[in-house]
Design a protein around this motif. Structure first.
Motif, PDB file in Angstrom:
ATOM      1  N   ALA B 177       0.834  -1.202   0.000  1.00  0.00           N
ATOM      2  CA  ALA B 177       0.000   0.000   0.000  1.00  0.00           C
ATOM      3  C   ALA B 177       0.873   1.258   0.000  1.00  0.00           C
ATOM      4  CB  ALA B 177      -0.919  -0.008   1.220  1.00  0.00           C
ATOM      5  N   VAL B 178       1.934   1.225   0.814  1.00  0.00           N
ATOM      6  CA  VAL B 178       2.799   2.398   0.922  1.00  0.00           C
ATOM      7  C   VAL B 178       3.542   2.646  -0.395  1.00  0.00           C
ATOM      8  CG1 VAL B 178       4.744   3.409   2.151  1.00  0.00           C
ATOM      9  CG2 VAL B 178       3.045   2.099   3.409  1.00  0.00           C
ATOM     10  N   LEU B 179       4.038   1.555  -0.991  1.00  0.00           N
ATOM     11  CA  LEU B 179       4.736   1.698  -2.277  1.00  0.00           C
ATOM     12  C   LEU B 179       3.799   2.260  -3.342  1.00  0.00           C
ATOM     13  CD1 LEU B 179       6.969  -1.489  -2.623  1.00  0.00           C
ATOM     14  CD2 LEU B 179       7.729   0.878  -2.408  1.00  0.00           C
ATOM     15  N   ALA B 180       2.542   1.792  -3.333  1.00  0.00           N
ATOM     16  CA  ALA B 180       1.575   2.292  -4.320  1.00  0.00           C
ATOM     17  C   ALA B 180       1.392   3.797  -4.165  1.00  0.00           C
ATOM     18  CB  ALA B 180       0.242   1.562  -4.156  1.00  0.00           C
ATOM     19  N   HIS B 181       1.343   4.262  -2.911  1.00  0.00           N
ATOM     20  CA  HIS B 181       1.195   5.697  -2.637  1.00  0.00           C
ATOM     21  C   HIS B 181       2.416   6.477  -3.141  1.00  0.00           C
ATOM     22  CE1 HIS B 181       0.343   9.324  -0.076  1.00  0.00           C
ATOM     23  NE2 HIS B 181       1.663   9.374  -0.095  1.00  0.00           N
ATOM     24  N   GLU B 182       3.593   5.972  -2.799  1.00  0.00           N
ATOM     25  CA  GLU B 182       4.805   6.707  -3.179  1.00  0.00           C
ATOM     26  C   GLU B 182       5.007   6.686  -4.690  1.00  0.00           C
ATOM     27  OE1 GLU B 182       6.152   8.582  -1.078  1.00  0.00           O
ATOM     28  OE2 GLU B 182       5.295   7.750   0.749  1.00  0.00           O
ATOM     29  N   ARG B 237      -7.088  -0.838   2.492  1.00  0.00           N
ATOM     30  CA  ARG B 237      -5.670  -1.201   2.651  1.00  0.00           C
ATOM     31  C   ARG B 237      -4.791   0.030   2.852  1.00  0.00           C
ATOM     32  NH1 ARG B 237      -3.018  -5.065  -1.643  1.00  0.00           N
ATOM     33  NH2 ARG B 237      -1.142  -4.597  -0.462  1.00  0.00           N
ATOM     34  N   VAL B 238      -5.072   1.074   2.058  1.00  0.00           N
ATOM     35  CA  VAL B 238      -4.262   2.292   2.169  1.00  0.00           C
ATOM     36  C   VAL B 238      -4.500   2.962   3.523  1.00  0.00           C
ATOM     37  CG1 VAL B 238      -3.725   4.527   1.136  1.00  0.00           C
ATOM     38  CG2 VAL B 238      -4.326   2.595  -0.333  1.00  0.00           C
ATOM     39  N   ALA B 239      -5.778   3.006   3.926  1.00  0.00           N
ATOM     40  CA  ALA B 239      -6.112   3.632   5.207  1.00  0.00           C
ATOM     41  C   ALA B 239      -5.462   2.886   6.365  1.00  0.00           C
ATOM     42  CB  ALA B 239      -7.634   3.668   5.385  1.00  0.00           C
ATOM     43  N   ARG B 240      -5.465   1.559   6.295  1.00  0.00           N
ATOM     44  CA  ARG B 240      -4.843   0.771   7.378  1.00  0.00           C
ATOM     45  C   ARG B 240      -3.346   1.019   7.433  1.00  0.00           C
ATOM     46  NH1 ARG B 240      -7.474  -5.147   7.028  1.00  0.00           N
ATOM     47  NH2 ARG B 240      -6.810  -5.424   9.184  1.00  0.00           N
ATOM     48  N   ALA B 241      -2.726   1.117   6.269  1.00  0.00           N
ATOM     49  CA  ALA B 241      -1.288   1.391   6.250  1.00  0.00           C
ATOM     50  C   ALA B 241      -1.000   2.735   6.898  1.00  0.00           C
ATOM     51  CB  ALA B 241      -0.779   1.370   4.807  1.00  0.00           C
ATOM     52  N   LEU B 242      -1.844   3.733   6.623  1.00  0.00           N
ATOM     53  CA  LEU B 242      -1.662   5.059   7.208  1.00  0.00           C
ATOM     54  C   LEU B 242      -1.693   5.006   8.732  1.00  0.00           C
ATOM     55  CD1 LEU B 242      -3.739   7.583   5.083  1.00  0.00           C
ATOM     56  CD2 LEU B 242      -1.408   7.869   5.895  1.00  0.00           C
ATOM     57  N   PRO B 263      -5.478  11.824  10.149  1.00  0.00           N
ATOM     58  CA  PRO B 263      -6.937  11.706  10.313  1.00  0.00           C
ATOM     59  C   PRO B 263      -7.734  12.190   9.099  1.00  0.00           C
ATOM     60  CG  PRO B 263      -5.940  12.596  12.296  1.00  0.00           C
ATOM     61  CD  PRO B 263      -4.866  12.566  11.252  1.00  0.00           C
ATOM     62  N   THR B 264      -7.336  13.328   8.527  1.00  0.00           N
ATOM     63  CA  THR B 264      -8.042  13.846   7.352  1.00  0.00           C
ATOM     64  C   THR B 264      -7.952  12.860   6.200  1.00  0.00           C
ATOM     65  OG1 THR B 264      -7.051  15.925   8.037  1.00  0.00           O
ATOM     66  CG2 THR B 264      -8.366  15.960   6.022  1.00  0.00           C
ATOM     67  N   ARG B 265      -6.764  12.267   6.033  1.00  0.00           N
ATOM     68  CA  ARG B 265      -6.565  11.364   4.894  1.00  0.00           C
ATOM     69  C   ARG B 265      -7.353  10.072   5.068  1.00  0.00           C
ATOM     70  NH1 ARG B 265      -0.288  11.141   4.498  1.00  0.00           N
ATOM     71  NH2 ARG B 265      -0.685   9.529   2.947  1.00  0.00           N
ATOM     72  N   VAL B 266      -7.394   9.561   6.304  1.00  0.00           N
ATOM     73  CA  VAL B 266      -8.173   8.337   6.529  1.00  0.00           C
ATOM     74  C   VAL B 266      -9.647   8.622   6.256  1.00  0.00           C
ATOM     75  CG1 VAL B 266      -8.957   6.684   8.263  1.00  0.00           C
ATOM     76  CG2 VAL B 266      -6.540   7.291   8.133  1.00  0.00           C
ATOM     77  N   ALA B 267     -10.132   9.754   6.769  1.00  0.00           N
ATOM     78  CA  ALA B 267     -11.534  10.112   6.550  1.00  0.00           C
ATOM     79  C   ALA B 267     -11.820  10.216   5.052  1.00  0.00           C
ATOM     80  CB  ALA B 267     -11.851  11.433   7.248  1.00  0.00           C
ATOM     81  N   ALA B 268     -10.896  10.806   4.307  1.00  0.00           N
ATOM     82  CA  ALA B 268     -11.092  10.958   2.860  1.00  0.00           C
ATOM     83  C   ALA B 268     -11.117   9.599   2.174  1.00  0.00           C
ATOM     84  CB  ALA B 268      -9.996  11.833   2.278  1.00  0.00           C
ATOM     85  N   LEU B 269     -10.266   8.673   2.650  1.00  0.00           N
ATOM     86  CA  LEU B 269     -10.219   7.342   2.041  1.00  0.00           C
ATOM     87  C   LEU B 269     -11.498   6.561   2.327  1.00  0.00           C
ATOM     88  CD1 LEU B 269      -6.526   6.327   2.663  1.00  0.00           C
ATOM     89  CD2 LEU B 269      -7.679   6.270   0.457  1.00  0.00           C
TER      90      LEU B 269
END
Lengths: 134, 315
Positions: B177-182, B237-242, B263-269
């Protein structure tokens, strides 16, 4: 790692290569280092000697006289050196971040307390169950 | 020289005006902008960041058209001492102290922004060398791995940003998930966009510049989250990684980088309602082209307009 706040000194390519070599072999004198690095780079033993001398002045190697030649070893382990480098790099992180040159996955400057992380986790779990229920 | 001072003063006046107008517009349409996809928001904020400089340059170029002999010169019809006179053929009277003042201010500020960006580039190259010396290549991930237990990842660089992950992350279930983000940051050219936008912010009013800069950084993170969620087909998956990486944050960490808001990013996801990805890049290109054509075809009007503007501020 010590709590020292001073930054690591800047190293040139050759000094870094010499240091890398010392981490590999643990201990070496000027001639041995030259045999390992100098020939390939086309530089003399004297140049290697002064690189070691500079590293010694910068406190990154320790030396000991054994019969007529100094034997050098790295003052920091490779990992400790890397960690110190990271700390120095982190000192630049704010500036680099502002210029857009560095962006990290999670912001580790802003503290998120455990309670709000628990809430977020609960929110995610709820979502996950909803999706699986569909 | 007087012409140069006049031009820089005009640039300062125009860009400040555009900056104020943009700040007002962004505030007025806040709710509608927030409803857009993060990638569209990032696009909009980037355009807003560079708009004052771009618009000011466009207007100035049009205003200087008589000097290039593009439109009829009116030098003979006007008294160069009556009001500001933007013309390459005459030495105009010295502009007012106010205009000289703002011209100097905007020059100093722009120089400071350029210098600090260049300095950041130099430092980034140095930091990169340090990180490369301390890390090993992990070809299967396209990232370099740093020998640290704390899970973290970041991209560093401008044109071809390099990806770094820590040993702690490489061993974790969140690596994907982290690699996908980066990788999304790299694919979207986020570092380059932030860098260029950062230079453009030199021509915004100071308060507006800060707000826009922070907003762009935040939306880029959210856009990369979105991108990652799509490529993994899982927002969870992305939110959990965060959350996992935020939780693993070691106290007094050596890896302290800025740039996001968990928190803002998890809420957005977790909000997976479809969002509009408009305006598209094509729309921005059309608007820019229309502005250039418009400015070119009304150069005479703009020329007099700028002279009058300078006149108002005493030239």
């Amino acid at each position: 790692m010590s709590g020292s706040k001073s930054r690591l000194p800047r190293l040139g390519d050759l000094e870094l290569a010499v240091l890398e070599h010392l981490w590999r072999v643990e201990e070496a004198d000027v001639q041995e280092t030259h045999r390992a690095l100098g020939r390939r780079r086309g530089i003399t033993a004297n140049t290697i000697g002064s690189a070691l001398e500079r590293l010694n002045k910068k406190g990154l190697v320790r030396r000991e006289k054994v019969s007529h030649a100094y034997r050098y070893r790295a003052a920091l382990t490779k990992e400790a050196f890397a960690a110190r480098r990271m700390i120095d790099a982190a000192g630049d992180a704010k500036m680099l971040g502002e210029a857009g040159l560095l962006s990290a996955f999670v912001d580790l400057v802003a503290d998120v307390d455990a309670a709000s992380l628990d809430r977020l986790e609960a929110l995610i779990e709820k979502k996950r169950r909803e999706q699986e229920g569909e | 020289m007087t012409l140069l001072v006049l031009c820089v003063a005009a640039l300062a006046l125009i860009s400040s005006g555009v900056s104020a107008a943009l700040a007002a517009a962004l505030a007025a349409f806040r709710a509608r902008i927030d409803a857009l996809a993060p990638s569209a928001q990032a696009r909009l904020l980037f355009a807003a960041s560079v708009a004052p400089l771009a618009i000011a340059i466009l207007i100035l170029t049009a205003a200087l058209a008589p000097s290039f002999g593009w439109i009829s010169d009116h030098c003979y019809g006007s008294d160069p001492h009556a009001h500001a006179h933007i013309c390459g053929h005459h030495v105009a009277a010295w502009p007012s102290l106010f205009l000289i003042g703002i011209a100097s201010l905007v020059t100093a500020r722009a120089a400071w922004f350029v210098a600090s960006h260049v300095y950041a580039l130099v430092r980034a190259a140095f930091v990169r060398r340090a990180l490369d010396a301390a890390s090993r290549e992990a070809p299967e991930t396209g990232a370099r791995v740093l020998p640290f237990a704390e899970p973290q990842a970041f991209v560093l660089g401008l044109f071809r940003p390099r990806l770094y992950v820590t040993e702690g992350l490489a061993r974790s279930e969140h690596l994907g998930a982290v690699l996908a983000h980066e990788r999304a940051h790299v694919a979207r050219h986020d570092p380059l966009r932030r860098f260029v936008a950062g230079l453009g912010l030199a021509f915004h009013l100071p308060g507006v510049a800060r707000t826009l800069g922070a907003a762009l950084a935040r939306t880029q993170e959210m856009a990369a989250d979105d991108h990652a969620a799509r490529s993994l087909a899982s927002r969870v998956r992305v939110a959990r990684a965060l959350v996992a990486l935020a939780r693993a944050r070691a106290p007094a960490t050596a890896l302290a980088f800025s740039g996001s808001d968990v928190p803002t990013r998890v809420a957005a996801l977790m909000d997976d309602r479809p969002r509009s990805d408009r305006p598209t890049p094509v729309a921005f290109a059309v608007v820019a082209l229309a502005a250039i054509v418009g400015a070119a075809s009304s150069a005479e009007l703009i020329h007099h307009g700028v002279e009058m503007l300078l006149g108002v501020f005493g030239s």
